[in-house]
Design a protein around this motif. Sequence first.
Motif: not given
Length: 456
Positions: A347-352, A332-344
């Motif tokens: 630089v990460a959003l561009d890489a994804a 339950i904690c890992a799912l928001p971590a996954f998406w926050v890391g990618l979308l917030y």
Amino acid sequence: MSTREAGTGTDPVIESRADLISVFAKGEKPKARWRIGTEHEKFVFFEDDHRAPSYEERGGIHALLIALTKFGWEPIYEGENIIALKGTDGNVSLEPAGQFELSGAPLDNLHETCAETARHLNQVKEVGEKLGIGFLGVGLWPDKTREELPIMPKGRYDIMLRHMPRVGTMGLDMMLRTCTIQTNLDYASEADMVKKFRVSLALQPLATALFANSPFLKGKPNGFLSYRSHIWTDTDPHRTGMLPFVYEDGFGYERYADYMLDVPMYFAFRDGYIDAAGLSFRDFLKGELSVLPGEKPTLADWNDHLSTAFPEVRLKSFLEMRGADGGPHDRICALPAFWVGLLYDDVALDAAWDVIKHWTIEDHHRIRAEVPKLGLKAKGPRGRDFQTLGKVILDIADAGLKARARLNAGGEDERVFLDPLRVILESGKTPAERLLDLYHGPWGGDISGVYRDARF
């Protein structure tokens, strides 16, 4: 699903197309105000016989809701029935067969959202011990038929239960037999929403694979790793799926509004739920809805309608990530971590985006179809399996969380919440496959082992 409270009667009537779009535009926030909302559902069962409690019976769902008010939760009523709770940690609500959901408050960082989940789980377990009930963290009832499950006293569910068999074969399974984890995230502008929508929609099947946790049906393996995800493929084609128009030129608020106007209605709310299943919101805008002749919709009606579409990613005044099966606290904690890391992180959003920008609509559909059965063995567009792809994407999420630099009291940043996903990717074994190993091994083919090894 959403909990509806009676309004004040002063909600503005929709006067123009701009009013429809304003709901999305009002969700725009500067980066400093972006928040994280985490939702999770869990199955409730009696300890003595593993039966799903009804609402009314002694020690059942109503008793559970009442008992939780000792922690400061305030009841929400529909008629004479308590159907939800509200408090500083968000809302507690009921899914159709009594699945118990926490819809957490919008919080600043992942340390806060994981602590919020822990508080809730501690509360329900404390109450559950006194009532003789437990809570199960999987994506699908592993041993219950539809007929064995109770129905909660919520008006919108009566309407949906009648309508679902008209439009698909598995809608009742979706309502009665599934649990999910969901993350809700913000955007800065229409362009930011579009980019986040495209990236998260493309990668939603990866989340499905990483969180796949529904391999049993009626007490036996069902041939899928995420049967919950498979259920959505024949629930209602008008309101589910991968939304190919999201990748078309010109996608934005208006195009999503057009999509929602084409989604048939379920209901309208006027001091109670009015059955409008299958009717057109476009007719409602013209004052021609047969069940409310002459009335035009309010913004509350539009927000209600937005909650009745179930694509893999959903837009309201924020973006909802909807691809994951239910699971234990660390996931339950890992799912928001996954998406926050990618979308917030930009630089990460561009890489994804660089990873998925060349995927075709055919790629998206094929991947979505394969993942419920194959999990991390599904292949990406260039033949990479999802285990390999997942490692690339998780590294991007890791970098995004590192850049956020949100520390807890012990000096750890948010990357610590990705650890369960690292374990899954290193092993190449989804949570569902670990459950199957237990079923074929220590459980000796006895599904009751799930109530010991997959409980909260």
